[in-house]
Design a protein around this motif. Structure first.
Motif, PDB file in Angstrom:
ATOM      1  N   ASP A 110      37.744  22.068  57.295  1.00 26.54           N
ATOM      2  CA  ASP A 110      36.749  21.452  56.409  1.00 26.54           C
ATOM      3  C   ASP A 110      35.543  21.039  57.270  1.00 26.54           C
ATOM      4  O   ASP A 110      35.700  20.281  58.232  1.00 26.54           O
ATOM      5  CB  ASP A 110      37.415  20.224  55.764  1.00 26.54           C
ATOM      6  N   VAL A 111      34.350  21.533  56.920  1.00 29.28           N
ATOM      7  CA  VAL A 111      33.179  21.212  57.767  1.00 29.28           C
ATOM      8  C   VAL A 111      32.873  19.714  57.808  1.00 29.28           C
ATOM      9  O   VAL A 111      32.270  19.224  58.753  1.00 29.28           O
ATOM     10  CB  VAL A 111      31.887  21.958  57.325  1.00 29.28           C
ATOM     11  N   ASN A 112      33.310  18.987  56.783  1.00 28.99           N
ATOM     12  CA  ASN A 112      33.040  17.540  56.770  1.00 28.99           C
ATOM     13  C   ASN A 112      34.031  16.775  57.642  1.00 28.99           C
ATOM     14  O   ASN A 112      33.758  15.670  58.070  1.00 28.99           O
ATOM     15  CB  ASN A 112      33.183  16.992  55.348  1.00 28.99           C
ATOM     16  N   ASP A 113      35.169  17.363  57.839  1.00 30.26           N
ATOM     17  CA  ASP A 113      36.305  16.651  58.414  1.00 30.26           C
ATOM     18  C   ASP A 113      36.593  17.064  59.850  1.00 30.26           C
ATOM     19  O   ASP A 113      37.207  16.316  60.610  1.00 30.26           O
ATOM     20  CB  ASP A 113      37.538  17.006  57.559  1.00 30.26           C
ATOM     21  N   GLY A 114      36.186  18.276  60.212  1.00 25.24           N
ATOM     22  CA  GLY A 114      36.442  18.787  61.555  1.00 25.24           C
ATOM     23  C   GLY A 114      37.921  18.916  61.844  1.00 25.24           C
ATOM     24  O   GLY A 114      38.741  19.009  60.932  1.00 25.24           O
ATOM     25  N   THR A 119      45.279  20.653  62.207  1.00 28.17           N
ATOM     26  CA  THR A 119      44.426  21.671  62.825  1.00 28.17           C
ATOM     27  C   THR A 119      44.844  21.833  64.281  1.00 28.17           C
ATOM     28  O   THR A 119      45.008  22.938  64.788  1.00 28.17           O
ATOM     29  CB  THR A 119      42.938  21.243  62.786  1.00 28.17           C
ATOM     30  N   GLU A 120      45.028  20.709  64.947  1.00 24.10           N
ATOM     31  CA  GLU A 120      45.418  20.737  66.365  1.00 24.10           C
ATOM     32  C   GLU A 120      46.767  21.437  66.532  1.00 24.10           C
ATOM     33  O   GLU A 120      46.961  22.221  67.458  1.00 24.10           O
ATOM     34  CB  GLU A 120      45.555  19.305  66.919  1.00 24.10           C
ATOM     35  N   GLU A 121      47.687  21.120  65.605  1.00 23.32           N
ATOM     36  CA  GLU A 121      49.002  21.747  65.702  1.00 23.32           C
ATOM     37  C   GLU A 121      48.907  23.249  65.515  1.00 23.32           C
ATOM     38  O   GLU A 121      49.535  24.019  66.237  1.00 23.32           O
ATOM     39  CB  GLU A 121      49.942  21.155  64.647  1.00 23.32           C
ATOM     40  N   ALA A 122      48.105  23.650  64.516  1.00 20.29           N
ATOM     41  CA  ALA A 122      47.935  25.085  64.263  1.00 20.29           C
ATOM     42  C   ALA A 122      47.332  25.744  65.503  1.00 20.29           C
ATOM     43  O   ALA A 122      47.776  26.817  65.926  1.00 20.29           O
ATOM     44  CB  ALA A 122      47.040  25.298  63.048  1.00 20.29           C
ATOM     45  N   ILE A 123      46.345  25.090  66.101  1.00 24.51           N
ATOM     46  CA  ILE A 123      45.703  25.627  67.313  1.00 24.51           C
ATOM     47  C   ILE A 123      46.741  25.799  68.427  1.00 24.51           C
ATOM     48  O   ILE A 123      46.762  26.810  69.124  1.00 24.51           O
ATOM     49  CB  ILE A 123      44.572  24.663  67.781  1.00 24.51           C
TER      50      ILE A 123
END
Ligand code: GDP
Length: 600
Positions: A110-114, A119-123
């Motif tokens: 989400d561009v608002n949320d970064g 997200t980190e886990e997926a990365i």
């Protein structure tokens, strides 16, 4: 027969499998819905094929949706297969070892949320598995002052924006590019990326207005064609290989497997081997099921039986004995091979993800093999031992196992993305076992760590409360207020903490002599229960007479029982103040001059 059957029967290149990952609410479902929906609304029959747990979008449809960005003549891959089982499936679709199911991933941010925890886990998973991915920078339509251009490619929509809106969006996009860089990925807006093997492309888009979705499809198609063509070449009639996405009970079929097939073909009647909780399961396919096109909700029959399915495809397998099958486990068709070899192959793949367990530790439950592996990795890193780790919901047996853990802090169940069965909930309430449950791994580990710290602090505090603490003090000259019964003298506390009701010793040569017991402490005329180093107080000692057993100028000590001295030195030395530690050390030294093993 469904489209995919005919397609795969003649085509030696399979569709790349695409997984969609990202933090909750960043728009994974919306994006998939949009891709499916726009494909269907393009109006052609066969625009998409709905599979079990996946949607196949043929090249023609990709091309129609992407407009001028995708010329079908440039491609010979047959399209894209999106895994669309909702929920937290990144751990199943991308596994670190063995069969990584997805060939390519879309990381939705989400561009608002970064960047957010998931997200980190997926990365982390993308990094570990080396899966190529693109970033969908979603929700660009929420940029203040945005002028939406439904379904347009991103360049076109950019041109329709005010300078202000454009630079606001750019700012957000560069923040995401920065976060990717912090995670070790060199990234840029996709149209600036020359080499997608070295750089991650960021595609700004909106799952609401479809702006930028043509670009996403073009990037996925281009990336697969350019870098994955070799991997997509499969033996279309070879024995099927796939991964279990979910184990589900279906009316009339019992336990069934939702499987994504990534190689070969599977046919009704095939003997298959599936990873199970204990041993690989050997069984025979009773039926292969595909969703019924346009199935009405109330209709009894939700599935069509098909005779065979070729990769890449999602399919439901009905077969006997599937109750112990695990999400994330491999599925292999045996066909023309010795059964033992296939069983061994499955066992080997399972062994790669089996978790190291210890004599004492916590119980871990996770929804899939992949997430169990990810949990085990995270716990190992945090040095948290595991007593047992299994795929599945939390059952009464898990509570029983957790309650056998040796240490209190190990009487714990860590549940990742699993339910607590009602019986287990009752048992949890009646036992001392504590449950932590979350769908973010790092949060689970952090919650557990905090719990352990809290328990240890509480334990140390109670121990410290019960334990005799060291102190050294000296009788001041001209400060005898009473000779005896009790002796009352003024003292200066040199180190440690003097507390009431404790025994007092004096060292004569190498041996301690008990002189009496502290029966009162006064500081500036007020009764107190303890006094710290540096203070001058008057104390009452029951037992000695000043001038006989004790004298002005004498150095006195609180007597430490040997067991207490040992606990203080070995377990609590970091918990007590420095001056107290010094008193302890001096006291131990004195004892150890006589007996080197005192307090050891
Ligand atoms: P998921 O949890 O990642 O599957 O996220 P969802 O697809 O359920 O989306 C979460 C919320 O964000 C929903 O309310 C969506 O309507 C909204 N949403 C998703 N994509 C967009 C977008 O591009 N623009 C806007 N404005 N809202 C969006």
């Amino acid at each position: 027969m469904s489209d995919s059957d005919t397609q795969n029967a003649t085509d030696a290149l399979r569709t790349p499998i695409v997984a969609v990952l990202g933090h909750v609410d960043h728009g994974k479902t919306s994006l998939l819905d949009k891709i499916r929906g726009s494909a269907v609304s393009e109006g052609e029959a066969g625009a998409i094929t709905q599979h079990i747990g996946a949607t196949a979008v043929p090249l023609e449809t990709v091309s129609t949706m992407a407009g001028s960005l995708v010329d079908p003549d440039d491609f010979d891959l047959p399209g894209l297969l999106f895994i669309d089982t909702p929920g937290h499936h990144s751990f199943t679709t991308l596994r670190s070892r063995g069969g990584a199911l997805a060939d390519i991933a879309i990381l939705v941010v989400d561009v608002n949320d970064g960047f957010q925890p998931q997200t980190e886990e997926a990365i982390d998973i993308l990094k570990r598995t080396g899966t190529p991915f693109v970033v969908a920078a979603n929700k660009i339509d929420t940029t203040p002052g945005w002028n939406p251009q439904d379904g347009a490619p991103i360049q076109q929509t950019y041109e329709a924006q005010s300078q202000r809106a454009r630079s606001m969006l750019d700012e957000r996009l560069y923040e995401i590019i920065g976060q990717l860089s912090d995670s070790g990925f060199s990234a840029d807006l996709y149209w600036r990326v020359q080499n997608f093997q070295k750089n991650v492309g960021v595609v700004p888009l909106s799952a609401l207005t479809s702006e930028g979705i043509p670009d996403l499809l073009a990037v996925l198609m281009g990336l697969s064609q350019r870098y994955m063509k070799d991997e997509m070449a499969i033996d279309v009639s070879g024995p099927g290989a796939g991964t279990v996405l979910e184990v589900k009970d279906e009316k009339g079929f019992g336990a069934t497997l939702d499987v994504v097939l990534y190689d070969g073909v599977i046919r009704a009647g095939d003997q298959i081997v599936v990873g199970g909780t204990n041993e690989p399961i050997v069984t025979e396919v009773r039926a292969l099921l595909q969703p019924r096109p346009n199935a009405e909700i109330r209709t009894e029959k939700r599935f069509d039986k098909v005779e065979q399915v070729g990769a890449a495809a999602g399919v439901k397998i009905a077969a006997p004995d599937l109750d112990d099958a695990m999400a994330g486990a491999p599925v292999r068709v045996v066909r023309d091979r010795p059964l033992d070899d296939v069983v061994e192959e499955v066992r080997k793949e399972l062994a790669q993800i089996s978790v190291e367990t210890e004599e004492d530790g916590v119980v871990v439950k996770a929804d899939t093999l992949g997430s169990l592996e990810a949990m085990a990795n995270a716990l190992k890193e945090a040095e948290i031992p595991i007593l047992r780790a299994e795929v599945g919901d939390i059952a009464p047996r898990d509570v029983a196992v957790a309650s056998t853990a040796g240490e209190d802090v190990h009487q714990v169940i860590l549940g990742f993305n699993v339910e607590v069965l009602p019986d287990a909930r009752r048992e949890l309430e009646e036992s001392d076992v504590k449950l932590f449950s979350n769908d973010v791994i790092y949060q689970l580990v952090q919650d557990y760590d905090e719990y352990v710290e809290e328990i240890q602090r509480a334990q140390q505090e109670t121990v410290l409360d019960k334990i005799v603490r060291p102190a050294r003090f000296q009788i001041l000259a001209d400060h005898t207020f009473r000779q005896s019964n009790p002796a009352v003298v003024g003292v200066e506390i040199m180190s440690g903490t003097v507390k009431n009701n404790q025994r007092v010793v004096k060292w004569e040569g190498d041996s301690p002599t008990r002189v009496g017991e502290l029966s009162g402490i006064q500081e500036q005329g007020e009764d107190v229960s303890e006094a710290r180093a540096g203070k001058r107080v008057s104390i009452a000692i029951d037992g000695p007479t000043v001038g006989r057993q004790i004298e002005e100028g004498d150095e006195l000590w609180i007597e430490l029982p040997e067991k207490h001295a040992k606990i203080l030195e070995q377990e609590l030395s970091t918990e007590i103040p420095a001056d107290e530690l010094e008193a302890l050390q001096a006291y131990l030294d004195k004892h150890r001059r006589r007996d080197p093993f005192w307090g050891k």
